[in-house]
Design a protein around this motif. Structure first.
Motif, PDB file in Angstrom:
ATOM      1  N   TYR A   1       0.854  -1.175   0.000  1.00 20.68           N
ATOM      2  CA  TYR A   1       0.000   0.000   0.000  1.00 20.68           C
ATOM      3  C   TYR A   1       0.897   1.235   0.000  1.00 20.68           C
ATOM      4  CZ  TYR A   1      -4.174  -2.742   1.098  1.00 20.68           C
ATOM      5  OH  TYR A   1      -5.228  -3.625   1.049  1.00 20.68           O
TER       6      TYR A   1
ATOM      7  N   ASN B   1       2.410  -4.114   4.065  1.00 25.18           N
ATOM      8  CA  ASN B   1       1.262  -4.008   4.966  1.00 25.18           C
ATOM      9  C   ASN B   1       1.106  -5.298   5.747  1.00 25.18           C
ATOM     10  OD1 ASN B   1       0.355  -5.368   2.596  1.00 25.18           O
ATOM     11  ND2 ASN B   1      -1.747  -4.997   3.199  1.00 25.18           N
TER      12      ASN B   1
ATOM     13  N   ASP C   1      -9.694  -5.064  -2.663  1.00 27.31           N
ATOM     14  CA  ASP C   1      -9.324  -3.707  -2.277  1.00 27.31           C
ATOM     15  C   ASP C   1      -8.581  -3.050  -3.427  1.00 27.31           C
ATOM     16  OD1 ASP C   1      -9.313  -1.583  -0.506  1.00 27.31           O
ATOM     17  OD2 ASP C   1      -7.369  -2.098   0.335  1.00 27.31           O
TER      18      ASP C   1
ATOM     19  N   TRP D   1      -8.755  -2.311  11.307  1.00 26.53           N
ATOM     20  CA  TRP D   1      -7.967  -1.339  10.551  1.00 26.53           C
ATOM     21  C   TRP D   1      -8.752  -0.045  10.410  1.00 26.53           C
ATOM     22  CZ3 TRP D   1      -6.578  -1.531   4.648  1.00 26.53           C
ATOM     23  CH2 TRP D   1      -5.683  -0.495   4.359  1.00 26.53           C
TER      24      TRP D   1
ATOM     25  N   ARG E   1      -8.668   3.057   8.701  1.00 28.27           N
ATOM     26  CA  ARG E   1      -7.944   3.591   7.553  1.00 28.27           C
ATOM     27  C   ARG E   1      -7.703   5.094   7.661  1.00 28.27           C
ATOM     28  NH1 ARG E   1      -8.812   0.861   1.811  1.00 28.27           N
ATOM     29  NH2 ARG E   1      -9.113  -1.308   2.411  1.00 28.27           N
TER      30      ARG E   1
ATOM     31  N   PRO F   1      -3.576   5.111   7.897  1.00 33.23           N
ATOM     32  CA  PRO F   1      -3.621   4.706   6.486  1.00 33.23           C
ATOM     33  C   PRO F   1      -2.495   3.760   6.097  1.00 33.23           C
ATOM     34  CG  PRO F   1      -2.886   6.982   6.708  1.00 33.23           C
ATOM     35  CD  PRO F   1      -3.374   6.554   8.051  1.00 33.23           C
TER      36      PRO F   1
ATOM     37  N   VAL G   1      -0.357   0.579   7.088  1.00 39.91           N
ATOM     38  CA  VAL G   1      -0.723  -0.541   7.950  1.00 39.91           C
ATOM     39  C   VAL G   1       0.473  -1.442   8.228  1.00 39.91           C
ATOM     40  CG1 VAL G   1      -3.161  -0.583   7.387  1.00 39.91           C
ATOM     41  CG2 VAL G   1      -1.578  -1.755   5.892  1.00 39.91           C
TER      42      VAL G   1
END
Length: 499
Positions: free
Chosen positions: A304, A309, A339, A357, A359, A363, A365
């Motif tokens: 990400y 992540n 996703d 999570w 987000r 944001p 992770v």
């Protein structure tokens, strides 16, 4: 706002020894001893904080550890039930739990046992030593209440994981004559749990504020008195009384949207009776143990924004995922099946748990500052329905209302009510019992309840076989084995049946 940041523990001062060699492996890097510590109010507070080092996660120049609730607690609960399985064969203790192939040599069972007794020993030292410290008496009372609460909680976890266990109520070192106790009966352990939690209920404040927000209150003690009484099944009236105390207090309630339950800004909010707090830890390599693994273990692997992540280590069973109605708000909050990654829609080979999570707050992770909510108000409502069903051999209006409050919340998404999850109506004992178990599964997914619930309901073999038909589940899996390492050290420890 998260206030209770007590997991950067500078209390590596005392040797927390539980009477086995595994505890002796803790490296002591300071000059404190039991004789030079426990002198001031600050010492007393550090002693209480030291208990949490075996529950959450700590990392600094003197201490690096992962505690009970860092990963093992909720992961083991998922893998030992119909909730989850490992995503690939790592050949480790988690794989063994998922396949119900664990033996007394299982490393996860040993870590759970060790962390629980290390925490208990830390609580024992606080309970023995804090009374002699000259300090503010009200503060002393609060701190002792917290120590009794944590000891009661840890023995409750022990008896649920292992059944009969040594009942250690004084600080242990290798020189202590009572270090090698045999196993106390389950009823004896529960008696101690009720005694500790009752003391905690009497001593803990009704509210924790400021930097203490997140520490246990007397409501936390009431909640665990009820939960322990229900799990043991021998004092349902106690459970009913404590649950009603909580429900009638006006202090707790459900968030309007299920998605709000797991937002970091709502940690220690109106739905929480007790949670394990974690510090921020977005950098996987320098603050590994300060954040919780609630996000890292369960999110799919990938990239990400150019950063690693999740580990995708454990995944929900398809039976769990498919049991949710697609319009149930809890399904979209709990699971991720696809996703957008780096601008492209990616479909995953299996669903992943994503409920922890946040987000917006995190944001990026890796590890998370999100809390593990050990007991929250939805659980209170569902336990209340269960108690009333047991007492009345079927649903009552109050029991139905308790379950329907939980179902009603699951119908709402962003303030819009969906045409799903109609209110339950009157039904007999077995049907209502099954309905409560089903509601607990969906409401409390991956929160560390499912294995204990299936054991309490007597449904472990049935539900695991349905979800994981290749797994040879049997009655022996109602408990973990006593770790062989502990039995090699302590010849007075017997083994659980089937191991």
């Amino acid at each position: 706002m998260k206030q209770f940041k007590n997991y950067r523990i500078y209390f590596a001062a005392l040797i927390l020894i539980m009477g086995c060699e595994s505890a002796l492996e803790e490296e002591v890097k300071t000059f404190y001893t039991e004789d030079t510590f426990y002198q001031t109010e600050q010492d007393a507070k550090l002693a209480i904080n030291g208990i949490y080092g075996h529950l959450g996660a700590t990392f600094d120049e003197t201490l690096n550890s992962k505690g009970l609730y860092f990963a093992n607690y909720w992961t083991a609960n998922a893998l030992l039930s119909d909730e989850g399985e490992t995503s690939f064969n790592r050949g480790d203790g988690y794989n063994q739990l998922s396949a119900m192939a664990h033996t007394p040599e299982n490393t996860i069972a040993l870590e759970i046992w060790s962390n629980l007794y290390l925490g208990i020993n830390a609580a024992n030292m606080a309970i023995i030593n804090i009374p002699d410290i000259e300090m503010n008496e009200e503060t002393k009372d609060d701190l002792l209440g917290e120590a009794y609460f944590l000891r009661g909680l840890l023995y409750f976890e022990l008896v649920r994981f292992f059944g009969e266990v040594p009942l250690q109520l004084e600080p242990q070192t290798v020189f202590t004559s009572s270090a090698f106790l045999g196993r106390a009966s389950v009823s004896e352990v529960y008696s101690q749990i009720f005694a500790d939690l009752t003391i905690a209920e009497e001593r803990l404040p009704e509210e924790q504020t400021g930097m203490d927000n997140g520490r246990p209150t007397n409501w936390s003690a009431k909640a665990y008195l009820a939960k322990a009484a229900l799990q043991q099944g021998e004092n349902l009236q106690l459970a009913k009384t404590k649950l009603e105390d909580i429900m009638l207090s006006g202090r707790f309630g459900l968030w309007e949207d299920y998605a709000d339950v797991f937002k970091i800004e709502n940690n220690n909010g109106k739905e929480v009776l007790f949670a394990i707090s974690f510090l921020e830890g977005t950098d996987l390599f320098t603050t590994l143990w300060e954040g919780g693994h609630l996000v890292f273990r369960t999110l799919p692997g990938g990239v990400y924004d150019g950063r690693p992540n999740g580990g995708g280590l454990e995944i929900p069973t398809m039976a769990l995922y498919d049991s949710f109605d697609d319009e149930d708000r809890r399904k979209e909050v709990t699971f991720m099946s696809e996703d957008v990654i780096n601008g492209e829609l990616v479909e995953f080979s299996s669903p992943h748990i994503v409920k922890y999570w946040d987000r917006v707050a995190e944001p990026l992770v890796n590890n998370t500052a999100n809390d593990l909510q050990l007991i929250r108000y939805a659980d209170i409502l569902l336990m209340y329905a269960e108690v009333l069903n047991e007492q009345n051999s079927g649903s009552t209006p109050d029991a139905l209302d308790a379950v329907n409050q939980v179902r009603r919340r699951a119908r709402f998404a962003d303030g819009v009510e969906r045409d799903v999850l109609p209110n339950l109506s009157a039904m007999g004992y077995e049907a209502f019992k099954e309905a409560i178990l089903e509601e607990r599964k969906k409401e409390l997914t991956w929160e560390g309840h499912r294995w204990f619930d299936l054991v309490r309901f007597g449904k472990l073999e049935e539900k695991v076989s349905e979800a994981k038909p290749e797994v040879p589940v049997s009655a022996r899996h109602y408990l973990l084995p006593i770790p062989q390492r502990e039995r090699d050290i302590n010849q007075n420890l017997s083994q659980n049946p089937g191991y």
